[in-house]
Structure formats: structure tokens, C-alpha cells
Design an enzyme around this catalytic site. Structure first.
Site, PDB file in Angstrom:
ATOM      1  N   SER B  96       7.059   4.975  -2.595  1.00  0.00           N
ATOM      2  CA  SER B  96       6.599   6.141  -1.850  1.00  0.00           C
ATOM      3  C   SER B  96       7.109   7.424  -2.500  1.00  0.00           C
ATOM      4  CB  SER B  96       7.071   5.986  -0.408  1.00  0.00           C
ATOM      5  OG  SER B  96       6.417   6.895   0.419  1.00  0.00           O
ATOM      6  N   ASP B 218      -4.051   2.154   2.225  1.00  0.00           N
ATOM      7  CA  ASP B 218      -2.751   2.781   2.448  1.00  0.00           C
ATOM      8  C   ASP B 218      -2.992   4.175   3.018  1.00  0.00           C
ATOM      9  OD1 ASP B 218      -0.283   3.919   2.428  1.00  0.00           O
ATOM     10  OD2 ASP B 218       0.180   3.473   0.328  1.00  0.00           O
ATOM     11  N   HIS B 246       1.580   0.587   3.587  1.00  0.00           N
ATOM     12  CA  HIS B 246       2.330   1.424   2.651  1.00  0.00           C
ATOM     13  C   HIS B 246       3.579   0.728   2.099  1.00  0.00           C
ATOM     14  CE1 HIS B 246       3.416   5.080   0.679  1.00  0.00           C
ATOM     15  NE2 HIS B 246       4.518   5.234   1.366  1.00  0.00           N
TER      16      HIS B 246
END
Lengths: 412, 269
Positions: B96, B218, B246
């Protein structure tokens, strides 16, 4: 345990219909597909059972809740198997938001992980919380809006920056003062001693001296003193430069420096690759001097029988411009230049030593050991940084960072 | 100094490999996010795990709001940890927002990393004309509100005390060591630094071989974002995972490991 009935332990033959439970219930698969919901959930959100069957659980989440689910709830569920007391907004079929508290856990259904969530609506709690948050925000806003306070804070911040610069400058000056002291007591003393000795011998009567020889020695020492004095003068003049800060194209400046370095070294056959497309503010004259010295170094300390190759690449990166005050951070744009050559290189042990005044590593070449000292001084003047690393026989790499913008008060 | 950094960032080193693999966790949790993945690499790599200051088992007294309101401040954590361990030429794995934090670190000290493996990266989360980030500014403000509401005069759900885990006692220790625990101010600053960032201009400065691991569906890093990164990081490869959501390193660790291994087999000698 079945979703349809809950058998209580206390009353062994009694069962409770989950549809009668006073909380919303949802069971979903590891992939996030809704397996089962109870009537309370359907009522709360205004859905019919068919609307949700085999849908993604995110269908009943608002967008922020989906975000929060991905960043917090899912990792928590995955790592700890249970979550409790989480505030989430659900999204009803008509788009309205339903504030709830979420409790969840993991169950194993014949080998597959399943998750069950219950939601309890918290309309009242939400009202209180909003009041608390509104009160806090009002308080924060009052603080922010307080003009005097804000101005005082901005002034304080500016003063902190100025102070940081001044302390840095002071530290640089201390280091310079110390090194000039060493130079006076050592580098200058040596030729003075030699002159004294020669004069002494020349002054003796009846000595079978070779006059020319001693005069030549005096000449040589005077030359050395002159060269050292010129260097010190050049060094000090950086502080007292008349130049003003201006904005310029860095590649243009480098090209100009390359031409000058070629003229000064008398070597014009060099392979150059410059990949810098930036404009910065600074002292263009001093920075030209800086690049001349760096390029001259690459030419002078080239490997035998090779054409010097120099590549310069520039990138923008953000660095903290506070250096002295370790608790202050303000990230601003710097131009990060990497300058690589294919020269002789040096042992990395000397990567700091090479910037000291009159320190030399290669005695095969003429030189005073002053070029990189000047470079460092000019970098300091711009509140930038310079580091060197090298592999003997492979070449040297210099990384230079220079602030893109200067402060209006001239303290870059 | 080095020992201080290792303690400050709760650095854990496992494995015995000659080369190093550094794992950086994303927003919302800590290094434990990686625990389904890193063991698969410990025979070949020395594994380095850490928590950003303010997260997990880090030293909260080292937290500085100014520093950690900017992703460059987080990047300094990576640089500090790598330099404390004298790391060179490591494989960087970021999830991320840590993908971009790793990119920032790699720009400042390119020699630290040989390859960048980015799980669900994004260079900018908020849409603007000509760019799809996935979110409107109002969505992010709402996320911040949701986080706020989990902190107001109520049991802080992220706090360790409520994380009882009697069914899996082996987890108890790490849970009492504050699992994913965050102070509200820390969480708010991290969220703002993450979701309001725009690092598109930095992508051109990366020349490291880079693997972009794009999940299916996502929400946080939609397909357009993965494609944007692939287009703008010169030496990159885009792999679309079947995993949804995610957090493929938690929801589909086998696939995540397989994709990583496949890439490394092709690119690392």
C-alpha cells in the site's frame, strides 16, 4: 453452529430464531461474499433477502467504511480472529447512512473460514459523538482562527528556521576557523622555516655556500606561501561574495563549467552525459566554480590511457531543511545531483578526508588539495550536502543536494 | 545510535540468506501483516521487519508529528533502519502506501535496494481531471471522520486491552504487545499523509526493476492506478493477482508468494 437457530445452553430444548435477534447479523465467506443475513439486517437497511444473496459485503458499506474495512478491520480480523466495538456506517438500500457498532469473529465451517458480523445501530451514540466532535472541532478552529496566536506561531516557525540556519553557519565557521588555524601553524610554517634556514646560511661569512641553490629554495618556498595565501583568500572570499542569489538553469551552468575545466586542464577529449532538467536558486558564480573543480578532478585523476567519462543526473527529492534542531521537520524540494566518473577512484576510508583543506591522496599529480575544500565550502554556503563514495579503479560518485528555493532573506 | 534505531522501529531480523529482503507495512496495521508471507523467503533471504514510528511495537516517545505528516518522514525510517543494519542491494517489499515510501527511500539512496516489489501501490489516491485515483476528497474526509468516531470517549477498538484471544494463546503475546495499536493523532496524521499525497512526479526518478502487484477489485488501488504506475516507472512489470481486496498478503498469501518468487527467479541471480 447454524445461522437459523441458536440453541441456548440454559434451556436445552429451546431454540432462538436468529431473525428474532435484536441485532443485525451477517455471515460471509473468506472472499467477502455474503452467505447469510438475518431479518433485522434486512429491515435495518431496507433490503429484500434476494438483494444481498451472494453479493459482496461491501455492498452494505459506505465508501469510507469500505476503506476502513480494507485498512483496519480486515487485517485485524485476519490476524486476531475477532473484532469488537468498531464504529462503522452502513449504507441502506436508499443510500442513507446507518450508524452501527460492529462486532465480529471468525468461525470455521467445514474447513473454510467464515466470518460473522453483528451490527447494533447507535443512533443516539452517534448524536453524542457528533456533539463531542463538533465541540472539539470548534475548539480547534478557535485556536486556529486566533489571529495573534497564529501570527506568533508563524513568527516562531520562521525564527526557528533562521536560528537553525545560523547555528549551522556558526558550526561551519567553527570548523573552518579550526582548520585555518591548523594551516597557519603547520602548512605555512614549513616554507617559512625553509626560508629562514636559507637566509641564515646565506648570512654566514666564510661559508662555502652555493648562493643560487639557496636563493632557488627561497624562491620555491615563497611560491608555496603565495599559492597557499591565494587559496585561503579564495576560501574566505566565498563568505564575502558580492554575488546575489538568482534563478538559473543548472545544465547551462554545468556546460559552462565543463568548458572552463577543459581550458584549465588543457584536456578537451571527455565523454560527458548531462541529464539535468532543472532550474534552481543560488549563487551561479560560486556554483560554476564548484562544477569546474569537480570536473577538473575527474579529468586530473583519470585512469591512464582512458578518456574521462563523466555523467551527471539530477532529480528532485524532498529533504528536511532543518539540520541542527533534530525535532523540527520541514520537507522541501532539493535538487539531488549524482556525479559519476570512471577515474582512478580512492579508498572509501578517505571519503571525508578528501574534503579537508590541503589534504591530498594522489601525489603523482600536482595539486594543493584545495579543490574539494572549495566545493564543500560552496555547498555549505547553499545549505546543501555533499558525499563521496568510490571504488578504487572503478571511479568516484559524488552526491550533491542543493535546495531548489532560497529564503528571501538571502540565507539560502 | 544503531541500537536505538532498531529499538525505535521495533526491527526484527529473521532468516539466514545472503541477501536481504525488507518488508514495509502499510497504513492501518504493523509488521505482523507480513507474517503469512515472509517465512516463505527466510531460507534464501535475511528478513528484515519493522514498524514505522507510531505503529505497532515502535517507540511512541520518538513520534514527531511534523516528521510523520509527510511520507518523506516515513521514508527516513526506512533509510534509518537499512543504514543501521548496513543493508545494500536488498529486495524491498512494500504494501500500500509503503510502496511509495519505499520509492522515496530508493530515490534518496538508490544502492540500498536492487528490486522493488510493490503490493497495491498508488501514487495519488484522489481523482483529478485526467487522473483516476479512486477517491474524491470528500471520501477521505469521511474516512477520517470514521476513524475519529472510533476514538471519541469510547473504548478504543485498536487498543490492546480489548484484544483478548483465549482461543489462540500463541497470539496472546503479540496482542498484548499492542496489535495494530495506534494513537488517534498518529493514525490521523498517517491517514492524511497517505491519502492526500501526490507522488506522481517521483515515479520517473526510479530506475530499479520494479514489480507492481495489482489486485483484482482493489478499492484503494484500482486497476487504473496500477496501470498508471506501470506506465510511469520505466523498469516495471505489472502483475494482476486473482486475489481481491487490498491485502493479498493476508487474504491470498500463497498467490502473493508465488508471484513474488516468480519475479525474483527471473530477475535476481
Amino acid at each position: 453452529m447454524s445461522i437459523d437457530k441458536i440453541t441456548t445452553a440454559l434451556v436445552s430444548d429451546a431454540t432462538v430464531q436468529v431473525d428474532d435477534l435484536p441485532c443485525a447479523l451477517m455471515i460471509f465467506s473468506d472472499k467477502g461474499t455474503i452467505r447469510k443475513v438475518n431479518q433485522k439486517l434486512l429491515d435495518l437497511l431496507g433490503y429484500a433477502r434476494n438483494d444481498l444473496a451472494e453479493q459482496s459485503i461491501e455492498k452494505i458499506f459506505t465508501l469510507p467504511t469500505r476503506l476502513f474495512y480494507q485498512t483496519h478491520i480486515f487485517p485485524l480480523l485476519k490476524l486476531s480472529t475477532a473484532v469488537e466495538e468498531i464504529f462503522v456506517q452502513l449504507r441502506a438500500k436508499d443510500g442513507t447512512q446507518v450508524p452501527t457498532l460492529l462486532y465480529g469473529n471468525t468461525i470455521n465451517n467445514s474447513g473454510d473460514d467464515e466470518y460473522q458480523f453483528i451490527f447494533v445501530s447507535v443512533w443516539q451514540r452517534k448524536k453524542y459523538e457528533e456533539e463531542i466532535i463538533a465541540a472539539r472541532e470548534a475548539h480547534e478552529k478557535a485556536v486556529v482562527d486566533n489571529k495573534e496566536l497564529r501570527e506568533a506561531k508563524e513568527q516562531l516557525e520562521l525564527n526557528a528556521e533562521l536560528l537553525d540556519r545560523q547555528v549551522q553557519r556558526l558550526r561551519q565557521i567553527n570548523v573552518e576557523y579550526e582548520s585555518i588555524g591548523k594551516i597557519i601553524s603547520h602548512d605555512f610554517q614549513e616554507p617559512i622555516r625553509k626560508i629562514g634556514l636559507s637566509v641564515d646560511i646565506l648570512g654566514r661569512k666564510n661559508e662555502p655556500w652555493n648562493k643560487e641553490n639557496y636563493l632557488a629554495k627561497i624562491q620555491q618556498s615563497l611560491g608555496r606561501l603565495q599559492a597557499l595565501t591565494l587559496c585561503i583568500d579564495q576560501f574566505v572570499s566565498i563568505d564575502t561574495t558580492n554575488e546575489t542569489i538568482s534563478e538559473f538553469d543548472v545544465a547551462d551552468l554545468i556546460h559552462k563549467a565543463v568548458e572552463q575545466a577543459k581550458t584549465e586542464t588543457g584536456i578537451s577529449n571527455i565523454e560527458l552525459s548531462i541529464n539535468v532538467n532543472h532550474r534552481i536558486e543560488g549563487y551561479p558564480g560560486l556554483l560554476t566554480e564548484l562544477f569546474v573543480e569537480i570536473i577538473k578532478n575527474s579529468i586530473t585523476y583519470r585512469k591512464e590511457n582512458t578518456v574521462p567519462e563523466i555523467s551527471i543526473t539530477g532529480q528532485i527529492a524532498q529533504y528536511n531543511h532543518f539540520r541542527f534542531n533534530l525535532n523540527k521537520y520541514k520537507y522541501v524540494d532539493f535538487l539531488r545531483l549524482e556525479i559519476k566518473d570512471n577515474g582512478k577512484g580512492f579508498d572509501n576510508r578517505y571519503k571525508e578526508y578528501i574534503f579537508e583543506m590541503f589534504k591530498r591522496l594522489d601525489f603523482e599529480q600536482d595539486g594543493l588539495g584545495f579543490g574539494l575544500t572549495l566545493v564543500k565550502k560552496i555547498v555549505d554556503k547553499h545549505f546543501g550536502t555533499i558525499t563521496a563514495s568510490s571504488i578504487p579503479g572503478d571511479g568516484t560518485s559524488l552526491v550533491l543536494t542543493l535546495p531548489v528555493r532560497s529564503n528571501s532573506d538571502g540565507m539560502i | 545510535m544503531n541500537a536505538e534505531i532498531l529499538k525505535r522501529n521495533n526491527v526484527q531480523v529473521y532468516g539466514s540468506g545472503k541477501r536481504t529482503m525488507v518488508f514495509a507495512h502499510g497504513f492501518g496495521c504493523d509488521q505482523k501483516m507480513w507474517r503469512f508471507v515472509w517465512p516463505a523467503f527466510q531460507d534464501e533471504y535475511r528478513i528484515v521487519l519493522f514498524d514505522y514510528v507510531g505503529c505497532g511495537g515502535s517507540d511512541l516517545t520518538s513520534y514527531n508529528a511534523q516528521r510523520y505528516s509527510n511520507l518523506n518522514g516515513f521514508a527516513e525510517d526506512i533509510l534509518d533502519v537499512c543504514n543501521a543494519l548496513d543493508i545494500q542491494n536488498a529486495v524491498f517489499v512494500g504494501h500500500s502506501v509503503s510502496s511509495i515510501i519505499g520509492v522515496l527511500a530508493a530515490i534518496k539512496q538508490p544502492a540500498l535496494f536492487s528490486h522493488l516489489l510493490l503490493v497495491g501501490p498508488s501514487a495519488k489516491y484522489i481523482n483529478e481531471p485526467g487522473y483516476v485515483g479512486g477517491f474524491e476528497r470528500a471520501d477521505i474526509v469521511e474516512l477520517l471522520n470514521t476513524m475519529e468516531k472510533n476514538y471519541v470517549g469510547w473504548a478504543n477498538f485498536l487498543a490492546p486491552a480489548i484484544m483478548k484471544n483465549n482461543e489462540q494463546p500463541e497470539l496472546t503475546e503479540e496482542l498484548t504487545a499492542s496489535f495494530c495499536a495506534v494513537d488517534p493523532e498518529v493514525a490521523r496524521n498517517f491517514a492524511k499523509a497517505t491519502f492526500f499525497s501526490d507522488n506522481r512526479a517521483d515515479l520517473a526518478n526510479i530506475s530499479h526493476p520494479t514489480l507492481i502487484m495489482q489486485c483484482t477489485d482493489d478499492l484503494i488501488a484500482p486497476m487504473e492506478v496500477g496501470e498508471y504506475l506501470h506506465k510511469n516507472i520505466s523498469n516495471s512489470e505489472l502483475r494482476v493477482l486473482a486475489a481481491t481486496g487490498h491485502c493479498p498478503h493476508m487474504s491470498a498469501p500463497e498467490e502473493t508468494i508465488a508471484v513474488m518468487k516468480d519475479y525474483l527467479a527471473k530477475h535476481v541471480n
